[in-house]
Design an enzyme around this catalytic site. Structure first.
Site, PDB file in Angstrom:
ATOM      1  N   CYS A 159     -49.698   4.056  51.674  1.00 51.31           N
ATOM      2  CA  CYS A 159     -48.305   4.444  51.658  1.00 51.31           C
ATOM      3  C   CYS A 159     -47.410   3.332  51.441  1.00 51.31           C
ATOM      4  CB  CYS A 159     -48.093   5.231  52.912  1.00 51.31           C
ATOM      5  SG  CYS A 159     -46.587   5.981  53.137  1.00 51.31           S
ATOM      6  N   CYS A 354     -40.690  11.303  45.280  1.00 51.57           N
ATOM      7  CA  CYS A 354     -40.091  10.424  46.058  1.00 51.57           C
ATOM      8  C   CYS A 354     -38.641   9.880  45.982  1.00 51.57           C
ATOM      9  CB  CYS A 354     -41.264   9.267  46.330  1.00 51.57           C
ATOM     10  SG  CYS A 354     -40.858   8.193  47.829  1.00 51.57           S
ATOM     11  N   LYS A 389     -31.167  10.391  49.578  1.00 51.28           N
ATOM     12  CA  LYS A 389     -32.205  10.376  50.673  1.00 51.28           C
ATOM     13  C   LYS A 389     -31.223  10.847  52.205  1.00 51.28           C
ATOM     14  CE  LYS A 389     -35.569   9.109  53.194  1.00 51.28           C
ATOM     15  NZ  LYS A 389     -36.376   7.643  53.170  1.00 51.28           N
TER      16      LYS A 389
END
Length: 428
Positions: A159, A354, A389
């Site tokens: 990650c 992402c 985000k």
């Protein structure tokens, strides 16, 4: 009536419980089991670590919101799974029976693979809320006593996005405090190159992330294998493309945050025949265990091979959209098995999406499919991504409160891909 137990109330488990209940209806019981009584939005942990968020802003009570959808909840730490008796055993020796089990646990953080690593020793973490809060204490110390910083990902990590997020966010914090000139920063990563991300790169991720690091005066070391960490010093071997040590570094630090390798949690990893050597659940293309037909799994706990061999071991990330698609597939497969009496037929969509914050800007990448060659390989950055985000955090928490079964990541990402024109409006 079938009893479906969902183990783990994270970014995969909570949507799974809602979708399973929605598709199975009132005739079947869904029980969520989680060791905490609150859902935590883990992608916001980098903000927690620098004081941009408080825990209550990224947490919601689980039982209250699940109850609105007639989903049961038990707050307990599961220490053993008995797949023969179809039971979970908790730390209090309570027994939880199930007809079907959906494993959606987070990882075990393998700091012990590197001597001196982890919040119990000399490096910080943002992998859990508790770790992020401890990291915040260390950041406060850094602000009062500036000095060198190391951020990155240990060997075996899978990650990488949060490490990039954190280094850029911390850079912004230090600049805002007027002390960035007193804090040299190294980004130390097991990736073979900047922007590899465990995916073999996405679009122009290498050059774009290198550019961001250069603009912020952040140096980097790739193919890094951390030998050991002691108080204030990190000892690193930098390997060449053949996996041979090329350089050795002993870097001083006042503050360090590195993402650890992930393993499967003990209760899952200890079930014989369920997992691979690292404790990740082996599943077929329908997210079902080949060994235990009434056990399904999705998310970080699932075994996925790395994209390719690299000089320093790196794993494959499980991003939000991939996790969500796994859970949707599980819900539909449970309906096939329980209601229709048919074999599973649904499959997850192996795409990576992402959204990453970078302090005062941000980046979004889309890889379809996750493993190259791809139909879509898209990486863009700009202030719009920073705002995206923030918006997604609110969007996700609202969905967890309302229990909507509408797909989140795909809808949101496709909207972002439609507003790339904002890249030219960064100064507005």
């Amino acid at each position: 009536m079938a009893k479906i137990v969902v183990l783990g109330a994270g970014t995969g488990g909570m949507p799974a419980a809602y979708e399973i209940k929605d598709i199975l209806g009132k005739d079947h019981q869904v029980l969520m089991v989680n060791e905490h009584d609150k859902f935590r939005f883990v992608p916001s942990n980098p903000w927690i670590a620098v004081g941009w968020r408080e825990p209550d802003a990224i947490s919601i009570p689980i039982e209250k919101h699940l109850a609105n959808k007639d989903i049961d909840f038990k707050c307990a730490c599961v220490v053993k799974i008995d797949p023969i008796q179809n039971q979970l055993i908790t730390a209090e020796n309570d027994i939880i029976d199930y007809d079907y089990l959906v494993i959606a646990t987070g990882p075990k953080l393998a700091f012990n693979a590197i001597t001196g690593a982890g919040p119990e020793h000399f490096t910080q973490s943002i992998c859990t809320l508790e770790h992020a809060l401890k990291c915040k204490i260390d950041v406060d110390k850094l602000l009062n006593d500036p000095g060198p910083v190391i951020v990155g990902a240990f060997q075996g990590a899978s990650c990488f996005g949060p490490a990039y997020e954190y280094v850029f966010i911390l850079d912004k914090v230090l600049r805002d405090a007027g002390i960035r000139n007193k804090v040299p920063i190294h980004f130390v990563t097991s990736e073979p190159y900047i922007g590899y991300l465990g995916l073999g790169g996405v679009g122009d991720s290498k050059s774009m992330l290198e550019s961001e690091l250069r603009q912020r005066d952040i140096k980097w070391i790739c193919n890094a294998s951390v030998d050991y960490v002691e108080d204030g010093t990190m000892h690193i071997s930098e390997l060449d493309r053949k996996g041979v040590v090329d350089f050795s570094h002993s870097l001083p630090f006042h503050h360090s945050m590195l993402i650890p390798p992930f393993l499967g949690i003990d209760a899952v990893a200890n079930v014989e025949g369920l997992c691979n050597a690292k404790g990740f659940v082996i599943t077929d293309e329908h997210q079902r265990s080949p060994q235990f037909s009434n056990i399904f799994a999705g998310g970080v706990c699932v075994a996925i091979p790395p994209a390719e061999a690299t000089p320093v071991p790196t794993g494959m990330p499980k991003t939000g959209y991939m996790i969500e698609s796994m859970m949707t597939a599980i819900a539909h497969n449970l309906h096939s098995v329980i209601v229709e009496g048919k074999p599973p037929k649904s499959k997850g969509t192996w795409n990576a999406i992402c959204i990453a914050d970078m302090g005062d800007t941000g980046a979004v990448f889309v890889a379809m499919p996750q493993i190259a060659p791809r139909n879509v390989s898209w990486f863009k950055k700009g202030k719009w991504a920073h705002l995206a985000k923030i918006g997604f955090e609110k969007y996700f928490l609202l969905k967890m409160k309302t229990g909507s079964s509408e797909p989140m990541y795909e809808k949101y990402a496709l909207k972002l891909m439609g507003i790339t024109r904002l890249e030219d409006e960064d100064d507005k």
